[in-house]
Write a protein that holds these residues in place. Structure first.
Motif, PDB file in Angstrom:
ATOM      1  N   ALA A 247      17.333 -20.694 -17.891  1.00  0.00           N
ATOM      2  CA  ALA A 247      16.400 -21.012 -16.806  1.00  0.00           C
ATOM      3  C   ALA A 247      15.111 -21.617 -17.360  1.00  0.00           C
ATOM      4  CB  ALA A 247      16.088 -19.739 -16.000  1.00  0.00           C
ATOM      5  N   LEU A 248      14.634 -21.043 -18.479  1.00  0.00           N
ATOM      6  CA  LEU A 248      13.422 -21.581 -19.104  1.00  0.00           C
ATOM      7  C   LEU A 248      13.653 -23.014 -19.573  1.00  0.00           C
ATOM      8  CD1 LEU A 248      10.563 -21.190 -20.210  1.00  0.00           C
ATOM      9  CD2 LEU A 248      11.576 -20.238 -22.292  1.00  0.00           C
ATOM     10  N   ALA A 249      14.814 -23.245 -20.187  1.00  0.00           N
ATOM     11  CA  ALA A 249      15.119 -24.600 -20.660  1.00  0.00           C
ATOM     12  C   ALA A 249      15.213 -25.579 -19.493  1.00  0.00           C
ATOM     13  CB  ALA A 249      16.426 -24.575 -21.458  1.00  0.00           C
ATOM     14  N   ASP A 250      15.821 -25.143 -18.398  1.00  0.00           N
ATOM     15  CA  ASP A 250      15.916 -26.011 -17.219  1.00  0.00           C
ATOM     16  C   ASP A 250      14.530 -26.332 -16.668  1.00  0.00           C
ATOM     17  OD1 ASP A 250      18.629 -25.954 -17.505  1.00  0.00           O
ATOM     18  OD2 ASP A 250      18.958 -24.393 -15.991  1.00  0.00           O
ATOM     19  N   ASP A 251      13.636 -25.327 -16.648  1.00  0.00           N
ATOM     20  CA  ASP A 251      12.287 -25.535 -16.123  1.00  0.00           C
ATOM     21  C   ASP A 251      11.516 -26.526 -16.998  1.00  0.00           C
ATOM     22  OD1 ASP A 251      10.170 -24.847 -14.221  1.00  0.00           O
ATOM     23  OD2 ASP A 251       9.188 -23.943 -15.981  1.00  0.00           O
ATOM     24  N   VAL A 252      11.643 -26.337 -18.317  1.00  0.00           N
ATOM     25  CA  VAL A 252      10.972 -27.268 -19.231  1.00  0.00           C
ATOM     26  C   VAL A 252      11.540 -28.672 -19.040  1.00  0.00           C
ATOM     27  CG1 VAL A 252      10.660 -27.860 -21.653  1.00  0.00           C
ATOM     28  CG2 VAL A 252      10.386 -25.488 -20.911  1.00  0.00           C
TER      29      VAL A 252
END
Length: 352
Positions: A247-252
């Motif tokens: 999720a963090l990677a998608d947000d970034v």
């Protein structure tokens, strides 16, 4: 009655004919009966049991002759016994490769006497040994071959007969090796080892091994069950952690284009401002250069009135030189910033 005697006579005649046929095959079939032969004596220091008169003499599997006599010789001082074995070697068993010289002996072709020829072969390592003809019947034969690494030992005292040195047979070497082994000591060690193994197998600890093994397997099964029980929550936690990272990677990934665009705009605005500042600074440098030119003219006039060695003239000259050097450095800096305004942000190193 007469008929029975005739039948017996006929049977005897048939058996005699068969016997003569067998003898003819043995003596004439080998092709050695009418061949010129050379008598040779061999002295063996081992048992010749299994060797008999008529036994073949072979060279690498090819028969060259046969045994003609076996006897025992005794010496008085010191008392010793040896076994001379007389053999006969056929002359025509070794054929020359040249067909025109067929029937010519090898010795005559080399222009050597029989004695010199055999001496040459012996010097090259020709030796005789006993070789098993049949392990089933125990029959032996004499084998000739080259073994130059074996000693050349003679026992015959008759200069009129050729002697070929002998070497121990492979069976004799094995027998000597077995005799040299400490069989009693080896047997004691084997018995001691067997006794130790028997005591270990029948000991109380070995009897308890199946029970201990069963306990160990039970404990191992319990550990496996415990791992199976605890591995589920652990895997779930790991999957949850991976989901958070995803999720963090998608947000970034979503916000990265906007951040890149903002950075690009900021860098462009900074470049424009720095380039403008550099242009204005260059204009100021031009005015400073004009002032320096005016100062130089004033310095020339002052030299005329106050003299070239005046302290005022010297101080003014020094000041003008320092201002000119500073102006040149500033001009170089502003020229570089005008070409590379990003250097204020990234530095003067390799451009990225």
């Amino acid at each position: 009655m007469t008929s029975i005697k005739q039948k017996s006579l006929i049977g005897t005649f048939v058996l005699g004919s068969i016997g003569l046929l067998i003898v003819a095959v043995v003596f004439f079939g080998s092709g050695l009966f009418f061949t010129p032969k050379t008598p040779v004596v061999l002295y063996f220091q081992e048992s010749v049991g299994g060797l008999s008169v008529g036994s073949p003499v072979v060279f690498r599997g090819v028969q060259l002759g046969q045994v003609t006599g076996i006897k025992i010789e005794a010496r008085i001082n010191p008392l010793s016994f040896s076994i001379p074995v007389t053999i006969e070697l056929a002359h025509n068993q070794i054929q020359l490769m040249n067909p025109k010289k067929k029937g010519t002996s090898l010795a005559s072709e080399l222009n050597m006497s029989k004695e010199a020829f055999f001496k040459e072969l012996i010097d090259k390592g020709l030796r005789a040994e006993l070789y098993s003809k049949s392990f089933v019947t125990g029959e032996l034969q004499v084998m000739l071959d080259f073994a130059p690494d074996t000693p050349e030992t003679y026992y015959a005292h008759d200069p009129n007969i050729l002697e070929i040195p002998t070497k121990p047979s492979k069976l004799e070497k094995i027998a000597r090796t077995l005799e040299s082994l400490p069989l009693s000591e080896i047997t004691d060690h084997l018995l001691s080892a067997v006794k130790g193994i028997d005591e270990l197998v029948n000991s109380e600890k070995m009897k308890a091994v199946p029970e201990d093994l069963s306990t160990m397997l039970t404990n191992a099964d319990a550990v496996v069950q415990k791992v199976k029980t605890d591995i589920g929550p652990l895997i779930a936690q790991v999957e949850k952690t991976f989901a958070s990272y995803k999720a963090l990677a998608d947000d970034v990934g979503k916000n990265l284009p906007a951040l890149t665009e903002s950075y690009t705009k900021l860098a462009q605005n900074a470049d424009e401002q720095i380039r403008t500042m550099a242009i204005e600074a260059k204009a100021a440098m031009l005015k400073l250069e004009s002032a320096l030119d005016q100062g130089q003219k004033t310095l020339v006039d002052l030299r005329k009135t106050a003299g070239p060695n005046s302290a005022t003239v010297t101080d003014l000259q020094k000041t003008l030189n320092e201002i000119a050097g500073m102006a040149r450095s500033a001009k170089s800096l502003f020229d570089f910033l005008e070409r590379h305004p990003e250097a204020l942000i990234q530095g003067k190193g390799q451009r990225r």
